[in-house]
Design an enzyme around this catalytic site. Structure first.
Site, PDB file in Angstrom:
ATOM      1  N   ASP A  17      50.050  52.791  20.383  1.00 19.80           N
ATOM      2  CA  ASP A  17      48.738  53.122  20.923  1.00 19.80           C
ATOM      3  C   ASP A  17      48.680  54.631  21.126  1.00 19.80           C
ATOM      4  OD1 ASP A  17      46.192  52.737  22.400  1.00 19.80           O
ATOM      5  OD2 ASP A  17      47.431  53.354  24.111  1.00 19.80           O
ATOM      6  N   ASP A  19      45.881  56.642  23.296  1.00 17.21           N
ATOM      7  CA  ASP A  19      45.417  57.120  24.597  1.00 17.21           C
ATOM      8  C   ASP A  19      46.288  56.598  25.727  1.00 17.21           C
ATOM      9  OD1 ASP A  19      43.237  58.318  23.292  1.00 17.21           O
ATOM     10  OD2 ASP A  19      42.146  56.422  23.319  1.00 17.21           O
ATOM     11  N   ASP A 172      49.902  50.994  26.739  1.00 17.40           N
ATOM     12  CA  ASP A 172      49.868  51.395  28.150  1.00 17.40           C
ATOM     13  C   ASP A 172      48.817  50.648  28.950  1.00 17.40           C
ATOM     14  OD1 ASP A 172      47.564  53.973  28.817  1.00 17.40           O
ATOM     15  OD2 ASP A 172      47.650  52.848  26.940  1.00 17.40           O
TER      16      ASP A 172
END
Length: 491
Positions: A17, A19, A172
Site C-alpha cells: 500500500d 498512503d 496500514d
C-alpha cells in the site's frame, strides 16, 4: 505421485500500500479532508476515520456530500487539489520503507504499489520514492472497484504473474487489510493512525523497521504439508548403505515431515544433519524430522522402545501442527493369530490389550499437549490392523484413535479396502520367516492419522523392487515396512 523437494509456495512478491505505509501521506490526506470538511461546516473527529482513511477520493467526497448537501463531484475536485499540493511538498518515507524495498530488490523479490489513490497522486509518490523500485503499480484509476474490494491486489498479482497465496500485502488501514485478505494474500499490517487487530493470516507490527525479507518469507504459509510415516527397521542396518538410501527416499518423496520408528538411536539426528532439517530424537527408537522449525518437543523424551513422542512444527509465521510418531508392541500379532491360529474376532480383540493401553497413553499425551484448535497428525507402526479394513473385527487400537477424533488419511483417500488394501507389512516378506513356506499375512499396520487438516492424497511407498528376506542387503528399499505418505491442505 508428484515429487517436490522444496516447500510451496515461496514468497513470490510483496505488494505495498502507499498512503501511510510507504510514505506518510495518510496524515496529509487527513489534513486535506479536514480542511475541506471544515469549509463545509463539518469538522472531522476520530469517529470519521473509517470513512476517510484508506478510502478513495470518490468515497470520501460522496460521504461528505451526504452529510453537508454539497455536490460530491465538486468536493472530490477540491480534495484532489488539496491532497496533491501536500504530496508535492511534504512526502516523507515511512521509517524502514526504503531499506525494506532495497533489501527485497537485492533478494530478487518483485514488488508492487497498490493504492486507492488516483494515478496522478501515485505517480508523484513513485517519482519521489523511485519508480524503478516497483515492477507494477495499481491505482484507483486502474480497476472497476478499489479497496476494500480485492480487485486492486488481484490486478497486481495478474500483472506480476504470481499467485496471491504466495504474496504478502503490507497495509496500514483496515480497509486495505480487508482488500488484501479478500484477494487471498498474507497480510502484514503496520498501522499508521487507526489500530488494526491481529487475525489468522495477518501479522501486526509497529514499524517497517522491524521487517526484513526473511520475516516476509515466513508469513507465506505453505498450503500443503506432506507427512511420512516410516519404520526404519533397526535403523536400516540390515541393508547396505542404509543411511544414503534413507536420504534418497526422503528427498524422492518430497516429504516435509517424517515420523520415524526404529531409529536405532541416532538416525533422526544424522538424517536431519544431512538434510539441513530440524529434528526431535526421543529415546532409542522414535524421532521426527521436519524441514520446518520445531517449536516444542512433546511427550516423554526418554520414551522406551515402544510408546510415542511428538514435535510441534511451525509452518509460516504463526501456524503450528503437532506431529506425533508412535511404535506399539508387536506381540501378539493379530494377523498371525487369525491366519495361522484361526482365532475368532473376540479373542483377537482381547489380545490387543497391551497395544490398546499404549494407544490410550498416546492419545492422553496428545490431548494434554494441545487444544482442539491445533491440527494434530499421529503417524506410526501400530502393529495392528484397522477396523476400517477388517469388516468382522473391530480392532480396538485404531478404533480408539477414531473415537479421539483422529481420522485415517489413507482411508479418506481410498475408502474401499478391497480396491486399495494399502498394505505396509511387508514388502520383503512374501513367506513367513520361520521357513514353513506359509504365506505371510499382508496387512496395513502403518498409519498417518490426523485431526484438523484436509487430505489431498495418501500413498504407500516402496522404492525399487525389494528382494525378499533374507537376501535384502543390496535392496534399494532400506526397510521391511512400506512407508505411508499423506499430503494435507493446511488452510
Amino acid at each position: 505421485m508428484t515429487h517436490r523437494t522444496t516447500p510451496q509456495p515461496t514468497l513470490q512478491a510483496v505488494l505495498f500500500d502507499m498512503d501511510g505505509t510507504l510514505v506518510d501521506t495518510e496524515r496529509l490526506w487527513w489534513e486535506a479532508v479536514d480542511l475541506v470538511a471544515a469549509g463545509l461546516g463539518r469538522p472531522l473527529g476520530e469517529a470519521d476515520q473509517p470513512e476517510v482513511l484508506g478510502r478513495p477520493v470518490e468515497h470520501t467526497a460522496a460521504w461528505l456530500g451526504r452529510g453537508t448537501g454539497a455536490a460530491a463531484e465538486a468536493i472530490a475536485g477540491e480534495l484532489h487539489r488539496e491532497f496533491a499540493e501536500r504530496v508535492r511538498t511534504g512526502i516523507v518515507p515511512r521509517p524502514g520503507a526504503l531499506g525494506l524495498l532495497d533489501a527485497l530488490a537485492r533478494d530478487g523479490v518483485p514488488t508492487a504499489l497498490v493504492t486507492a489513490s488516483p494515478r496522478a497522486v501515485a505517480d508523484t509518490v513513485l517519482e519521489a520514492l523511485g519508480a524503478e523500485r516497483f515492477a507494477v503499480s495499481v491505482t484507483a484509476d486502474d480497476t472497476e472497484h478499489t479497496k476494500p474490494a480485492p480487485d486492486p491486489y488481484l490486478a497486481a498479482c495478474r500483472a506480476l504473474g504470481v499467485d496471491p497465496a504466495g504474496c504478502v500485502a503490507v497495509e496500514d488501514t483496515g480497509t486495505g487489510v480487508a482488500s488484501a485478505e479478500a484477494a487471498g494474500c498474507a497480510v502484514l499490517a503496520v498501522p499508521s493512525l487507526a489500530p488494526i487487530g491481529p487475525a489468522p493470516g495477518r501479522t501486526v507490527l509497529a514499524s517497517l523497521e522491524e521487517v526484513d525479507p526473511a520475516l516476509l518469507r515466513a508469513l507465506v504459509v505453505p498450503r500443503e504439508l506432506r507427512v511420512m510415516s516410516w519404520n526404519l527397521w533397526l535403523g536400516g542396518t540390515p541393508v547396505d548403505d542404509h543411511r544414503a538410501k534413507q536420504l534418497k527416499v526422503i528427498l524422492e518423496t518430497g516429504a516435509d515431515v517424517v515420523g520415524l520408528q526404529e531409529t536405532g538411536g541416532t538416525a533422526a539426528q544424522e538424517l536431519a544433519e544431512a538434510l539441513g532439517w530440524h529434528h526431535h530424537r526421543a529415546g532409542e527408537n522414535l524421532g521426527v524430522l521436519s524441514r520446518y522449525p520445531i517449536t516444542a518437543r512433546l511427550g516423554d523424551p526418554d520414551v522406551g522402545f515402544y510408546g510415542a513422542a511428538g514435535a510441534r512444527i511451525r509452518i509460516g509465521a504463526t501456524r503450528e501442527v503437532d506431529v506425533w510418531t508412535a511404535h506399539l508392541h508387536y506381540t501378539p500379532y493379530g494377523p498371525y493369530e487369525s491366519a495361522f491360529d484361526g482365532l475368532p474376532a473376540g479373542e483377537l480383540i482381547a489380545h490387543e490389550e497391551v497395544r490398546l493401553a499404549q494407544m490410550r497413553d498416546t492419545l492422553r499425551r496428545i490431548a494434554e499437549s494441545c487444544d482442539e484448535s491445533t491440527p494434530v497428525v499421529l503417524v506410526g507402526d501400530f502393529n495392528a490392523p484397522s477396523h476400517l479394513d477388517w469388516p468382522h473385527v473391530t480392532w480396538p487400537v485404531t478404533k480408539a484413535a477414531e473415537a479421539a477424533g483422529l481420522r485415517d488419511s489413507y482411508r479418506e483417500a481410498y475408502p474401499d479396502p478391497v480396491a486399495h488394501p494399502g498394505h505396509t507389512w511387508s514388502p520383503i516378506h512374501a513367506e513367513h520367516e520361520d521357513g514353513s513356506g506359509r504365506p505371510e499375512p499382508q496387512d496395513r499396520i502403518d498409519y498417518v492419522l490426523h485431526r484438523g487438516l484436509k487430505v489431498l492424497d495418501s500413498r504407500t511407498f516402496v522404492s525399487g523392487t525389494p528382494r525378499p528376506w533374507p537376501d535384502v542387503a543390496d535392496n534399494d528399499w532400506p526397510s521391511d515396512h512400506a512407508a505411508v505418505i499423506t499430503t494435507f491442505r493446511t488452510d
